[in-house]
Design a protein around this motif. Structure first.
Motif, short mmCIF file in Angstrom:
data_model
loop_
_atom_site.label_atom_id
_atom_site.label_comp_id
_atom_site.label_asym_id
_atom_site.label_seq_id
_atom_site.Cartn_x
_atom_site.Cartn_y
_atom_site.Cartn_z
N ARG A 178 47.94 0.34 -3.03
CA ARG A 178 47.82 1.62 -2.33
C ARG A 178 47.85 1.40 -0.81
O ARG A 178 47.07 0.61 -0.27
CB ARG A 178 46.52 2.32 -2.73
CG ARG A 178 46.30 3.65 -2.02
CD ARG A 178 45.15 4.42 -2.60
NE ARG A 178 45.48 4.94 -3.93
CZ ARG A 178 44.70 5.80 -4.59
NH1 ARG A 178 43.58 6.21 -4.08
NH2 ARG A 178 45.07 6.22 -5.78
N LEU A 179 48.73 2.09 -0.15
CA LEU A 179 48.85 2.01 1.31
C LEU A 179 48.24 3.26 1.94
O LEU A 179 48.52 4.38 1.51
CB LEU A 179 50.33 1.91 1.72
CG LEU A 179 50.66 2.21 3.19
CD1 LEU A 179 50.09 1.12 4.11
CD2 LEU A 179 52.17 2.34 3.38
N VAL A 215 43.58 -5.85 4.58
CA VAL A 215 43.75 -5.96 3.14
C VAL A 215 42.37 -5.84 2.52
O VAL A 215 41.47 -6.64 2.82
CB VAL A 215 44.41 -7.30 2.75
CG1 VAL A 215 44.50 -7.45 1.23
CG2 VAL A 215 45.80 -7.41 3.38
N ALA A 216 42.17 -4.82 1.68
CA ALA A 216 40.82 -4.50 1.21
C ALA A 216 40.81 -4.32 -0.31
O ALA A 216 41.86 -4.27 -0.96
CB ALA A 216 40.32 -3.22 1.89
N GLY A 217 39.59 -4.19 -0.84
CA GLY A 217 39.41 -3.93 -2.26
C GLY A 217 39.45 -2.46 -2.56
O GLY A 217 40.47 -1.91 -2.97
N LEU A 243 43.89 -3.30 -2.69
CA LEU A 243 44.26 -4.07 -3.87
C LEU A 243 43.52 -3.60 -5.12
O LEU A 243 43.92 -3.93 -6.24
CB LEU A 243 43.92 -5.55 -3.66
CG LEU A 243 44.46 -6.22 -2.40
CD1 LEU A 243 43.95 -7.66 -2.33
CD2 LEU A 243 45.98 -6.18 -2.37
N GLY A 244 42.44 -2.84 -4.94
CA GLY A 244 41.51 -2.57 -6.04
C GLY A 244 40.43 -3.64 -6.04
O GLY A 244 40.64 -4.78 -5.59
N HIS A 245 39.27 -3.29 -6.53
CA HIS A 245 38.11 -4.20 -6.44
C HIS A 245 38.35 -5.50 -7.20
O HIS A 245 38.07 -6.59 -6.69
CB HIS A 245 36.87 -3.48 -6.99
CG HIS A 245 35.59 -4.12 -6.55
ND1 HIS A 245 34.59 -3.41 -5.94
CD2 HIS A 245 35.14 -5.39 -6.62
CE1 HIS A 245 33.58 -4.23 -5.66
NE2 HIS A 245 33.90 -5.45 -6.07
#
Length: 281
Positions: A178-179, A215-217, A243-245
């Motif tokens: 997801r951006l 870049v995150a969860g 990225l998702g957790h």
């Protein structure tokens, strides 16, 4: 007489060497091998099962969901070390789940299969190096780009969002990312924020000049999403790739399994990758 004494001396030593491991023993070894002091107030505790039971195998995972527990049983692992909660809240509080059919069936599965579950969250982050970031850097191959050996900040070769996202998907086995924010820009400055540290920490990282793309969860949409969308609308070179957790930290638990193998002997240790059970329509 001397031969009898030698035999009597050897037998107890052999018996001791063959003594079965227990979850309690393994956690004691973990406490000795982390570099930080073990905290009294922590979520790193046993969540289910008998800490004194005999271990048949250890399964290490990111989330101890039903599919993962079933896989552990198939692999003859009865001790589960999970990074995140097993019962749907940070503290694994179950008071509100007493009559919940999902919770009850999961609890029954754990009891029927004599599983013991331990959460390893706070101290794998607090040990040096942080085990979760260590595993993620290994997986991403970013160590050579680290700014002053930081696990958080990186100076990359110039690239664009689309190419960078494709690299992330390939390395982490993701179908999509997801951006949020400016998706057209080229950039070199990257920040890494795994898991779900919260909007305030995300925003603190994003406001720094040395972060163009984070870049995150995962995050609350009314915090990080809103901030970075406003920044992009103002023409600022800011974007976040979520990225998702699971995938933002999971390589850290793969590293954890390897780390455990360094001091846990004669006990099978398996890393179980979480299945991503969702579909983007």
């Amino acid at each position: 007489m001397r031969s009898i004494l030698i035999i009597l001396f050897i037998i107890p030593l052999f018996s001791f060497a063959q003594k079965a491991q227990t979850p309690e023993n393994i956690v004691d070894l973990i406490k000795k091998n982390v570099t930080c002091q073990w905290q009294d107030e922590t979520v790193d505790t046993f969540k289910a099962g008998d800490p004194k039971s005999e271990i048949t195998g250890i399964a290490v995972c990111m989330f101890a969901d039903m599919a993962t527990l079933q896989r552990a049983v198939e692999m003859n692992c009865n001790f589960i070390i999970t990074h995140e909660p097993i019962f749907y809240s940070h503290l694994d509080e179950t008071d509100t789940f007493t009559n919940d059919p999902v919770y009850l069936e999961k609890r029954k599965f754990i009891e029927d299969n004599k599983l013991t579950v331990f959460r390893f969250h706070d101290h794998i982050h607090s040990t040096s190096p942080d085990g979760i970031y260590e595993g993620m850097l290994n997986k991403l191959g970013w160590r050579k780009y680290a700014v002053k050996d930081s696990p958080l900040y990186f100076k990359m070769p110039k690239t664009n969002i689309s190419d960078f996202a494709e690299q992330l998907k390939e390395k982490l086995g993701l179908e999509s990312i997801r951006l949020v924010g400016n998706g057209e820009m080229e950039f070199t400055k990257v920040g890494l924020a795994v898991g779900a540290p919260g909007g305030p920490r995300h925003i603190k990282m994003l406001r720094q000049d040395n972060v163009e793309v984070m870049v995150a969860g995962e995050a609350s949409e009314w915090e990080t999403y809103s901030y970075v969308n406003d920044a992009a609308a103002q023409g600022k070179t800011k974007a976040v790739l979520f990225l998702g957790h699971v995938k933002s930290e999971e390589a850290g638990m793969e590293y954890c399994a390897e780390w455990l193998q360094g001091f846990v002997k004669d006990t099978p240790i398996h890393f179980i990758e979480n299945e991503l059970n969702f579909t983007e329509l």
